[in-house]
Enzyme design. Structure first.
Site, PDB file in Angstrom:
ATOM      1  N   ASP A   1       0.862  -1.175   0.000  1.00 45.82           N
ATOM      2  CA  ASP A   1       0.000   0.000   0.000  1.00 45.82           C
ATOM      3  C   ASP A   1       0.902   1.230   0.000  1.00 45.82           C
ATOM      4  OD1 ASP A   1      -2.774  -1.158   0.460  1.00 45.82           O
ATOM      5  OD2 ASP A   1      -1.711  -2.015   2.155  1.00 45.82           O
TER       6      ASP A   1
ATOM      7  N   LYS B   1      -9.725   0.602  -4.988  1.00 46.80           N
ATOM      8  CA  LYS B   1     -10.327   0.020  -3.788  1.00 46.80           C
ATOM      9  C   LYS B   1     -11.211   1.055  -3.082  1.00 46.80           C
ATOM     10  CE  LYS B   1      -6.088   1.018  -1.133  1.00 46.80           C
ATOM     11  NZ  LYS B   1      -4.915   0.443  -0.471  1.00 46.80           N
TER      12      LYS B   1
ATOM     13  N   HIS C   1     -11.328  -2.926  10.084  1.00 42.37           N
ATOM     14  CA  HIS C   1     -10.298  -3.669  10.794  1.00 42.37           C
ATOM     15  C   HIS C   1     -10.879  -4.277  12.078  1.00 42.37           C
ATOM     16  CE1 HIS C   1      -7.774  -0.993   8.315  1.00 42.37           C
ATOM     17  NE2 HIS C   1      -6.893  -1.978   8.366  1.00 42.37           N
TER      18      HIS C   1
ATOM     19  N   ASP D   1      -9.406  -7.427   0.318  1.00 39.60           N
ATOM     20  CA  ASP D   1      -8.760  -6.642   1.359  1.00 39.60           C
ATOM     21  C   ASP D   1      -8.154  -7.654   2.337  1.00 39.60           C
ATOM     22  OD1 ASP D   1      -7.899  -4.487   2.827  1.00 39.60           O
ATOM     23  OD2 ASP D   1      -9.875  -3.580   3.085  1.00 39.60           O
TER      24      ASP D   1
END
Length: 542
Positions: free
Chosen positions: A110, A209, A222, A294
């Site tokens: 990333d 994304k 998360h 992801d």
């Protein structure tokens, strides 16, 4: 060389020739997996990964800083130890992992705002929200994409999992916010398009994304499963717009976020939803490239599948090609081999192989280079994004021409803006504290104030890192003085200060040295602000 073969030339000049026809179905299944690797891992962990790559024919790896970074440290309880030589370590590990692989690995990271997102002492570029504020900046954005691509290439990264194309339409979004170009679907599309075009010129793969759109939620995936309660028509009108546009232009991969979209699939999150991945993304939107998950360690989905390998197999069966941050590679391979058909495995393998051919066979000319270095690009972005939010411009001129209080608050890395005012105008900077407010002599110097605000955090959780005392001091100041506020951070922080429609603020977006220099030039009247606010604020509307 035939397209069915692949050649890799590591630094030791060894040559690897691999024919895809020679690979077994088990080896091809290994190509579906992208485990996480950590730059600051122990030697023991590195050797374990080398063995995993070698024995299970892993197709790609994704680099993170360390096991204490946000990738695994969701609650932020572990201390991140900084390593000044992380870039050197990254290059060493890429060499070792590539050497362990029979088939060249795709190396992902990333790097939304550059390698600095994961690596110390590397060029950092502006956040997407800053680039979303820039006017006349499409060429700058393409150049930034190219520059980030070239930085990735030099480090050994060939797949940048960027850009974010989520629409930033929820100010309380805890994880997307500043990573989005803004709340206007057309602007998000045009800016993301320029960014990806720049990266492609450098020969770096991209990934848009988080499909089908992670912007309109206040839940961090998360930690939990965000719910996007919108119909397909609503999604098509907004969230899916940039995805659809970029797919038509041509992108390498689409990353599917961990989201529950009950009006599309009430049972499965998007990660494991055949309706969302295959029927919507693959069939209706016509995407033919690689679909990547992801991170599968995120609690939004990992807690739902305690059986090792089950999450990977379910996501794959739903239509996923690459299983990012799988923590159960061996079990995942076994489960997929038991539950999926050869045809299904071959489909995904062919898509992944196509990306590898693009990276390892279609060499980008070495003459490709950026005309500007990262500091020059950051200055351009700073100049183009600077945004005036003036409710009463006459007051601004009165403040600038008077003897004003030079105040600051927050956590600047270095406060060049206030220091420059002191250096040029002999106006001493003071930190806004309760003791300063109580010092009547200092506060009586002037009714006019220039306040530099440096939010301690870029995310909204915990009021952007401001203490309740700091917020009360800012509110007290704007209620009792004429204040010109320069905000070096996330614009949503303005909603914390109880500003009314007559308040005057300047959005600077970043606290980089060059952004502070540009802010000072603006303050002195040497530079006009040409930026526009890329999002709508909840309370402050001058």
């Amino acid at each position: 060389m035939e397209r069915s073969q692949m050649k890799q030339m590591p630094e030791d000049k060894n040559t690897f020739l691999v024919s895809k026809e020679s690979l077994s179905l088990r080896q091809k299944t290994g190509q579906l997996f992208m485990p996480a690797v950590f730059i600051n891992d122990t030697e023991e962990e590195v050797q374990k990964m080398e063995k995993l790559i070698q024995e299970h024919h892993i197709g790609s790896i994704c680099f993170f800083h360390s096991r204490a970074s946000a990738a695994t440290n969701f609650e932020g309880k572990k201390k991140v130890v900084h390593n000044e030589k992380s870039l050197d370590r990254l290059k060493q590990l890429i060499y070792r992992y590539q050497k362990a692989a029979k088939i060249p690995l795709l190396i992902a990271m990333d790097a939304e705002w550059g390698l600095a997102m994961r690596i110390e002492n590397t060029p950092q570029y502006p956040y997407a929200i800053t680039l979303g504020a820039s006017t006349n900046s499409i060429s700058t954005l393409e150049e930034i994409g190219l520059r980030i691509g070239l930085d990735c290439k030099e480090a050994g990264i060939n797949w940048n999992l960027a850009p974010v194309v989520d629409i930033n339409n929820n100010p309380e979004n805890p994880v997307i916010g500043y990573r989005s170009f803004g709340d206007d679907k057309n602007e998000v599309l045009s800016r993301a398009s320029a960014f990806t075009e720049g990266m492609s010129k450098a020969g770096i793969l991209n990934s848009i994304k988080h499909f089908p759109g992670h912007g309109d939620t206040a839940t961090d995936s998360h930690l939990g499963l965000p719910v996007i309660d919108k119909s397909l028509q609503q999604l098509n009108e907004n969230e899916l717009f940039p995805f659809n546009g970029l797919i038509k232009k041509g992108v390498d991969s689409v990353m599917v976020g961990h989201l529950l979209v009950p009006q599309l699939d009430a049972e499965e999150p998007s990660t494991t939803s055949h309706i969302i991945i295959t029927e919507l993304l693959r069939n209706q939107l016509g995407f033919k490239g690689v679909i990547i998950s992801d991170a599968l360690n995120m609690h939004a989905v990992s807690k739902k599948y305690p059986e090792k390998g089950k999450l990977e197999a379910t996501a794959f069966e739903a239509g996923m090609d690459v299983l990012c941050f799988s923590e159960n590679v061996e079990e995942g391979i076994e489960t997929i081999l038991k539950t999926s058909s050869k045809v299904r495995i071959e489909e995904s393998f062919e898509r992944i192989w196509h990306l590898k051919e693009k990276v390892f066979l279609n060499k980008v000319s070495e003459k490709i280079h950026s005309t500007k270095n990262h500091q020059q690009l950051n200055r351009l972005a700073a100049e183009q994004s600077l945004t005036e939010l003036y409710g009463n411009p006459d007051v601004v001129q009165d403040i600038k021409s008077s003897k004003f209080l030079n105040l600051w608050v927050g956590s600047p890395t270095q406060n060049l803006f206030s220091s420059k005012i002191h250096e040029e105008q002999r106006n001493e900077p003071w930190e806004l504290t309760s003791s300063l407010i109580a010092d009547e002599e200092k506060m009586k110097v002037s009714q006019n104030v220039v306040l530099a605000v440096f939010p301690p955090q870029v995310k909204p959780k915990g009021s952007f890192g401001f203490s309740s005392e700091q917020l009360e001091l800012i509110k007290q100041l704007v209620q009792t003085k004429n204040v010109l506020l320069y905000l070096f951070g996330n614009p949503f922080a303005l909603d914390l200060f109880d500003l009314d429609s007559t308040a005057n603020a300047v959005m600077v977006y970043q606290d980089f040295e060059v952004f502070q220099e540009v802010a000072y030039q603006h303050f002195m009247g040497l530079l006009k602000a040409s930026g526009r606010l890329p999002v709508k604020l909840k309370t402050f509307n001058p």
